[in-house]
Design a protein around this motif. Structure first.
Motif, PDB file in Angstrom:
ATOM      1  N   PRO A 124       0.835  -1.205   0.000  1.00  0.00           N
ATOM      2  CA  PRO A 124       0.000   0.000   0.000  1.00  0.00           C
ATOM      3  C   PRO A 124       0.876   1.264   0.000  1.00  0.00           C
ATOM      4  CG  PRO A 124      -0.794  -1.576   1.623  1.00  0.00           C
ATOM      5  CD  PRO A 124       0.513  -2.105   1.120  1.00  0.00           C
ATOM      6  N   GLY A 125       0.481   2.261  -0.788  1.00  0.00           N
ATOM      7  CA  GLY A 125       1.230   3.531  -0.834  1.00  0.00           C
ATOM      8  C   GLY A 125       2.540   3.421  -1.576  1.00  0.00           C
ATOM      9  N   MET A 126       2.649   2.467  -2.479  1.00  0.00           N
ATOM     10  CA  MET A 126       3.907   2.266  -3.208  1.00  0.00           C
ATOM     11  C   MET A 126       4.346   3.553  -3.913  1.00  0.00           C
ATOM     12  SD  MET A 126       6.138  -0.010  -3.848  1.00  0.00           S
ATOM     13  CE  MET A 126       7.317  -0.607  -5.025  1.00  0.00           C
ATOM     14  N   LYS A 127       3.367   4.240  -4.514  1.00  0.00           N
ATOM     15  CA  LYS A 127       3.719   5.454  -5.263  1.00  0.00           C
ATOM     16  C   LYS A 127       3.812   6.661  -4.317  1.00  0.00           C
ATOM     17  CE  LYS A 127       2.283   7.879  -9.464  1.00  0.00           C
ATOM     18  NZ  LYS A 127       2.243   9.212  -8.901  1.00  0.00           N
ATOM     19  N   ASP A 128       2.764   6.796  -3.456  1.00  0.00           N
ATOM     20  CA  ASP A 128       2.684   8.011  -2.626  1.00  0.00           C
ATOM     21  C   ASP A 128       3.744   8.047  -1.524  1.00  0.00           C
ATOM     22  OD1 ASP A 128       0.575   8.748  -4.146  1.00  0.00           O
ATOM     23  OD2 ASP A 128      -0.934   7.930  -2.776  1.00  0.00           O
ATOM     24  N   PHE A 129       3.990   6.883  -0.882  1.00  0.00           N
ATOM     25  CA  PHE A 129       4.888   6.889   0.277  1.00  0.00           C
ATOM     26  C   PHE A 129       6.293   6.372  -0.042  1.00  0.00           C
ATOM     27  CE2 PHE A 129       0.670   5.745   2.473  1.00  0.00           C
ATOM     28  CZ  PHE A 129       0.249   7.065   2.438  1.00  0.00           C
ATOM     29  N   TYR A 130       6.381   5.470  -1.024  1.00  0.00           N
ATOM     30  CA  TYR A 130       7.684   4.873  -1.346  1.00  0.00           C
ATOM     31  C   TYR A 130       8.263   5.420  -2.656  1.00  0.00           C
ATOM     32  CZ  TYR A 130       7.367   1.296   2.341  1.00  0.00           C
ATOM     33  OH  TYR A 130       7.304   0.645   3.546  1.00  0.00           O
ATOM     34  N   ASN A 131       7.541   6.325  -3.283  1.00  0.00           N
ATOM     35  CA  ASN A 131       7.994   6.936  -4.555  1.00  0.00           C
ATOM     36  C   ASN A 131       8.358   5.885  -5.596  1.00  0.00           C
ATOM     37  OD1 ASN A 131       7.856   9.567  -3.371  1.00  0.00           O
ATOM     38  ND2 ASN A 131       9.724   9.000  -2.261  1.00  0.00           N
ATOM     39  N   ASP A 132       7.648   4.751  -5.521  1.00  0.00           N
ATOM     40  CA  ASP A 132       7.899   3.639  -6.461  1.00  0.00           C
ATOM     41  C   ASP A 132       9.352   3.157  -6.421  1.00  0.00           C
ATOM     42  OD1 ASP A 132       5.547   2.830  -7.619  1.00  0.00           O
ATOM     43  OD2 ASP A 132       5.531   4.518  -9.029  1.00  0.00           O
ATOM     44  N   GLU A 133      10.025   3.384  -5.294  1.00  0.00           N
ATOM     45  CA  GLU A 133      11.449   3.031  -5.229  1.00  0.00           C
ATOM     46  C   GLU A 133      11.735   1.719  -4.502  1.00  0.00           C
ATOM     47  OE1 GLU A 133      13.026   7.641  -5.373  1.00  0.00           O
ATOM     48  OE2 GLU A 133      13.168   6.505  -3.507  1.00  0.00           O
ATOM     49  N   LEU A 134      10.710   1.129  -3.903  1.00  0.00           N
ATOM     50  CA  LEU A 134      10.943  -0.123  -3.167  1.00  0.00           C
ATOM     51  C   LEU A 134      10.987  -1.286  -4.157  1.00  0.00           C
ATOM     52  CD1 LEU A 134      10.991  -1.206  -0.118  1.00  0.00           C
ATOM     53  CD2 LEU A 134       8.645  -1.913  -0.590  1.00  0.00           C
ATOM     54  N   ASP A 135      12.084  -2.052  -4.119  1.00  0.00           N
ATOM     55  CA  ASP A 135      12.216  -3.200  -5.031  1.00  0.00           C
ATOM     56  C   ASP A 135      11.532  -4.411  -4.380  1.00  0.00           C
ATOM     57  OD1 ASP A 135      12.894  -5.262  -6.635  1.00  0.00           O
ATOM     58  OD2 ASP A 135      15.070  -4.906  -6.581  1.00  0.00           O
ATOM     59  N   LYS A 136      10.310  -4.694  -4.847  1.00  0.00           N
ATOM     60  CA  LYS A 136       9.521  -5.755  -4.204  1.00  0.00           C
ATOM     61  C   LYS A 136      10.189  -7.125  -4.333  1.00  0.00           C
ATOM     62  CE  LYS A 136       5.272  -5.224  -5.926  1.00  0.00           C
ATOM     63  NZ  LYS A 136       5.188  -4.081  -6.856  1.00  0.00           N
ATOM     64  N   THR A 137      10.990  -7.314  -5.362  1.00  0.00           N
ATOM     65  CA  THR A 137      11.599  -8.642  -5.561  1.00  0.00           C
ATOM     66  C   THR A 137      12.594  -8.975  -4.447  1.00  0.00           C
ATOM     67  OG1 THR A 137      13.431  -7.765  -6.872  1.00  0.00           O
ATOM     68  CG2 THR A 137      11.424  -8.379  -8.074  1.00  0.00           C
ATOM     69  N   LYS A 138      13.001  -7.955  -3.700  1.00  0.00           N
ATOM     70  CA  LYS A 138      14.002  -8.207  -2.646  1.00  0.00           C
ATOM     71  C   LYS A 138      13.390  -8.648  -1.323  1.00  0.00           C
ATOM     72  CE  LYS A 138      17.819  -5.214  -3.955  1.00  0.00           C
ATOM     73  NZ  LYS A 138      18.303  -3.843  -3.811  1.00  0.00           N
ATOM     74  N   TYR A 139      12.058  -8.596  -1.201  1.00  0.00           N
ATOM     75  CA  TYR A 139      11.449  -8.832   0.113  1.00  0.00           C
ATOM     76  C   TYR A 139      10.356  -9.900   0.104  1.00  0.00           C
ATOM     77  CZ  TYR A 139      14.045  -4.557   0.649  1.00  0.00           C
ATOM     78  OH  TYR A 139      15.055  -3.638   0.633  1.00  0.00           O
ATOM     79  N   PRO A 140      10.688 -11.083  -0.386  1.00  0.00           N
ATOM     80  CA  PRO A 140       9.699 -12.173  -0.305  1.00  0.00           C
ATOM     81  C   PRO A 140       9.632 -12.719   1.121  1.00  0.00           C
ATOM     82  CG  PRO A 140      11.774 -13.022  -1.130  1.00  0.00           C
ATOM     83  CD  PRO A 140      11.978 -11.536  -0.931  1.00  0.00           C
ATOM     84  N   LEU A 141       8.655 -13.574   1.393  1.00  0.00           N
ATOM     85  CA  LEU A 141       8.669 -14.329   2.648  1.00  0.00           C
ATOM     86  C   LEU A 141       9.816 -15.317   2.567  1.00  0.00           C
ATOM     87  CD1 LEU A 141       4.849 -15.120   3.111  1.00  0.00           C
ATOM     88  CD2 LEU A 141       6.185 -13.253   4.128  1.00  0.00           C
ATOM     89  N   LYS A 142      10.528 -15.457   3.668  1.00  0.00           N
ATOM     90  CA  LYS A 142      11.667 -16.382   3.674  1.00  0.00           C
ATOM     91  C   LYS A 142      11.150 -17.819   3.553  1.00  0.00           C
ATOM     92  CE  LYS A 142      15.483 -17.731   6.749  1.00  0.00           C
ATOM     93  NZ  LYS A 142      16.685 -17.650   5.948  1.00  0.00           N
ATOM     94  N   ARG A 143      11.852 -18.620   2.765  1.00  0.00           N
ATOM     95  CA  ARG A 143      11.461 -20.015   2.579  1.00  0.00           C
ATOM     96  C   ARG A 143      12.351 -20.938   3.389  1.00  0.00           C
ATOM     97  NH1 ARG A 143      11.058 -20.144  -3.985  1.00  0.00           N
ATOM     98  NH2 ARG A 143       9.353 -18.662  -4.138  1.00  0.00           N
ATOM     99  N   VAL A 144      11.837 -22.140   3.665  1.00  0.00           N
ATOM    100  CA  VAL A 144      12.699 -23.158   4.280  1.00  0.00           C
ATOM    101  C   VAL A 144      13.797 -23.509   3.286  1.00  0.00           C
ATOM    102  CG1 VAL A 144      10.799 -24.090   5.653  1.00  0.00           C
ATOM    103  CG2 VAL A 144      11.304 -25.091   3.407  1.00  0.00           C
ATOM    104  N   ALA A 145      14.894 -24.064   3.794  1.00  0.00           N
ATOM    105  CA  ALA A 145      16.023 -24.353   2.901  1.00  0.00           C
ATOM    106  C   ALA A 145      15.735 -25.553   1.999  1.00  0.00           C
ATOM    107  CB  ALA A 145      17.284 -24.611   3.724  1.00  0.00           C
ATOM    108  N   GLN A 146      15.083 -26.578   2.560  1.00  0.00           N
ATOM    109  CA  GLN A 146      14.749 -27.771   1.766  1.00  0.00           C
ATOM    110  C   GLN A 146      13.392 -28.284   2.222  1.00  0.00           C
ATOM    111  OE1 GLN A 146      17.836 -30.846   1.089  1.00  0.00           O
ATOM    112  NE2 GLN A 146      19.074 -29.757   2.591  1.00  0.00           N
ATOM    113  N   LEU A 147      12.627 -28.790   1.268  1.00  0.00           N
ATOM    114  CA  LEU A 147      11.332 -29.409   1.590  1.00  0.00           C
ATOM    115  C   LEU A 147      11.221 -30.678   0.766  1.00  0.00           C
ATOM    116  CD1 LEU A 147       7.918 -27.714   2.036  1.00  0.00           C
ATOM    117  CD2 LEU A 147       8.089 -29.629   0.444  1.00  0.00           C
ATOM    118  N   ASP A 148      10.713 -31.741   1.397  1.00  0.00           N
ATOM    119  CA  ASP A 148      10.544 -32.993   0.662  1.00  0.00           C
ATOM    120  C   ASP A 148       9.381 -33.761   1.294  1.00  0.00           C
ATOM    121  OD1 ASP A 148      10.951 -34.917  -1.234  1.00  0.00           O
ATOM    122  OD2 ASP A 148      13.006 -35.405  -0.646  1.00  0.00           O
ATOM    123  N   VAL A 149       8.927 -34.762   0.550  1.00  0.00           N
ATOM    124  CA  VAL A 149       7.740 -35.510   0.966  1.00  0.00           C
ATOM    125  C   VAL A 149       8.064 -36.996   0.928  1.00  0.00           C
ATOM    126  CG1 VAL A 149       5.298 -35.953   0.450  1.00  0.00           C
ATOM    127  CG2 VAL A 149       6.295 -33.717  -0.080  1.00  0.00           C
TER     128      VAL A 149
END
Ligand code: FES
Ligand code: FE2
Length: 454
Positions: A124-149
């Motif tokens: 929210p407010g990407m343009k108004d508050f962050y001036n479109d400068e936040l690189d969203k690709t840098k802030y994903p939810l952290k994943r587990v290192a390995q997953l298997d079934v």
């Protein structure tokens, strides 16, 4: 000048396999707890959930990994990812529900939104508050290192260096899961039972292998006819079961034929052998184990696995019961442990049999479980009474059968055939100590490979 030893240097004193004595500080020391979180729960493969809980895309289930919580999410392509449930912005949970189905996860604090793979897709407010400068690709939810079934059982580890799940489980861990997976068309009964105990997580883990306590701890269960009571019992003041059987302390079955399996990384199975178990069960229970005749089960379990009727435990905290339940003992603080129960039904069983199974499960374990209420009191009292300044200097004892556990190596498994004993508990603490030293994975495997005797 004497220099105080670090905890790492004291671990061999804390768990003395030669004398069968433990230092009680391992149940109450905050520093040890932090090491456990980092070196055990931060590295081991941990059970998260069963695939039947998240069949459709967007289905999710929140699972614990030590103090961390992850969202196990079915992806659009059918694969599974596990994402830490903590917003990249200020850490709030991005999901407040235990399970459900979503298109995305929106944090309830400032509204950052993540897709099913954990990518940040809305600010929210990407343009108004962050001036479109936040690189969203840098802030994903952290994943587990390995997953298997493995056969529907979903595991993950936070350690990218951890061995493959199949290698971590080894033959014994796979047999443990097969005791549920090979029943047929299994799925988790909706509604995971969860409750909190004031205890250190290692007390319930230790009790997994304890066939010394039921005669005393579960005397109330005998009184109401939930556990077998025998006329040979030692008298308990004339009390009787509803059927009129004299109630008392069951004589210890000194010749009880038990089977212990020990394995790499600290996995173990312990309890009555299959033959001993069948001989103690009333006729109406014999049919419960007909699944063991399935050719798939015979092939998966193998000759030694088919003899197992005790309690399998996958290190560090997953216990599988003989009645198709899986219990997690989740450390949240040094003296706070969550206990979660997953109950598995075989969809090939009749609806009546499935209902009866759920009834038995609720009756035995979980917050309403007769047995677990009795056990939980012991675990809480043990935690409270061992943490005092004087009490913690008294050694904790694991001396039953000490040094007499001759290990037989056969079919790629290490087993002990003996009367009631404490070998599996000692094995678990031995492995626990090695994990805390944070060796390489190869060294950990070597240090936790069963030898000739315990
Ligand atoms: S903490 Fe999640 S949006 Fe701010
Ligand atoms: Fe018990």
């Amino acid at each position: 000048m004497t220099v105080a030893k670090s905890i790492a240097d004291r671990l061999d004193d804390y768990v003395n396999v030669e004398t069968g004595e433990l230092d009680r500080r391992i149940f109450s020391d905050e520093e040890i707890f932090e090491l456990e979180m980092e070196h055990i729960f931060g590295r081991a493969w941990l059970f998260l959930c069963h695939e039947s809980q998240i069949p459709k895309r967007g289905d999710f289930f929140e699972a614990p990994m030590g103090r961390d919580n992850v969202l196990v999410v079915r992806q659009r392509d059918g694969s599974i990812k596990a994402l830490l449930n903590t917003c990249a912005h200020r850490g709030n949970a991005v999901c407040r529900a235990d399970e459900g189905n979503v298109k995305n996860f929106m944090c309830t604090y400032h509204g950052w939104t993540y897709d099913l793979a954990g990518e940040l897709v809305g600010v929210p407010g990407m343009k108004d508050f962050y001036n479109d400068e936040l690189d969203k690709t840098k802030y994903p939810l952290k994943r587990v290192a390995q997953l298997d079934v493995y056969k529907g059982f979903v595991f993950a580890t936070m350690d990218p260096e951890a061995p493959k799940l199949a290698d971590f489980l080894g033959p014994m861990g796979r047999i443990s899961l097969d005791t549920i997976a090979e029943r047929g068309n299994i799925q988790v009964v909706p509604g995971i039972q969860k409750f909190v105990l004031k205890t250190n997580w290692k007390f319930p883990v230790d009790n997994t292998f304890d066939f010394y306590h039921p005669q005393i701890t579960h005397i109330s269960a005998q009184a109401v006819g939930m556990m077998p009571s025998s006329p040979d019992n030692i008298d308990a003041g004339g009390a009787k079961t509803p059927e009129g059987t004299k109630l008392g302390v069951q004589r210890l079955p000194t010749d009880l034929d038990t089977l212990v399996l020990l394995a790499e990384y600290g996995h173990a199975i312990s309890g009555p052998s299959w033959k001993a178990m069948l001989s103690t069960l009333p006729p109406e229970y014999q049919g419960l184990f007909a699944w063991r005749d399935r050719p798939e089960a015979v092939a998966a379990l193998g000759p030694v696995g088919l003899q197992v009727a005790g309690h399998p435990h996958i290190f560090p905290n997953s216990w599988l019961t003989v009645d198709a339940q899986l219990s997690l003992r989740i450390p949240r603080s040094v003296d706070t442990t969550e206990v979660w129960w997953f109950t598995f039904n075989n969809l090939d069983d009749s609806p009546e049999d499935q209902r009866a199974h759920v009834g038995r499960a609720i009756h035995a374990f979980g917050p309403a479980g007769f047995l677990e209420q009795e056990d939980g009191e012991n675990w809480s009292q043990s935690a409270m009474q061992t943490r005092g300044g004087a009490a913690r200097d008294v050694p904790q004892l694991l001396k039953m059968g000490l040094g007499r556990g001759k290990i037989i190596h056969e079919d790629g498994l290490a087993r002990i055939e003996a009367p009631v004993n404490e070998h599996a508990q000692l094995w678990t603490y031995l492995a626990w100590k090695e994990w805390l030293k944070r060796p390489s994975w190869d060294e950990l495997r070597r240090k936790t490979t069963p030898g000739d005797c315990i």
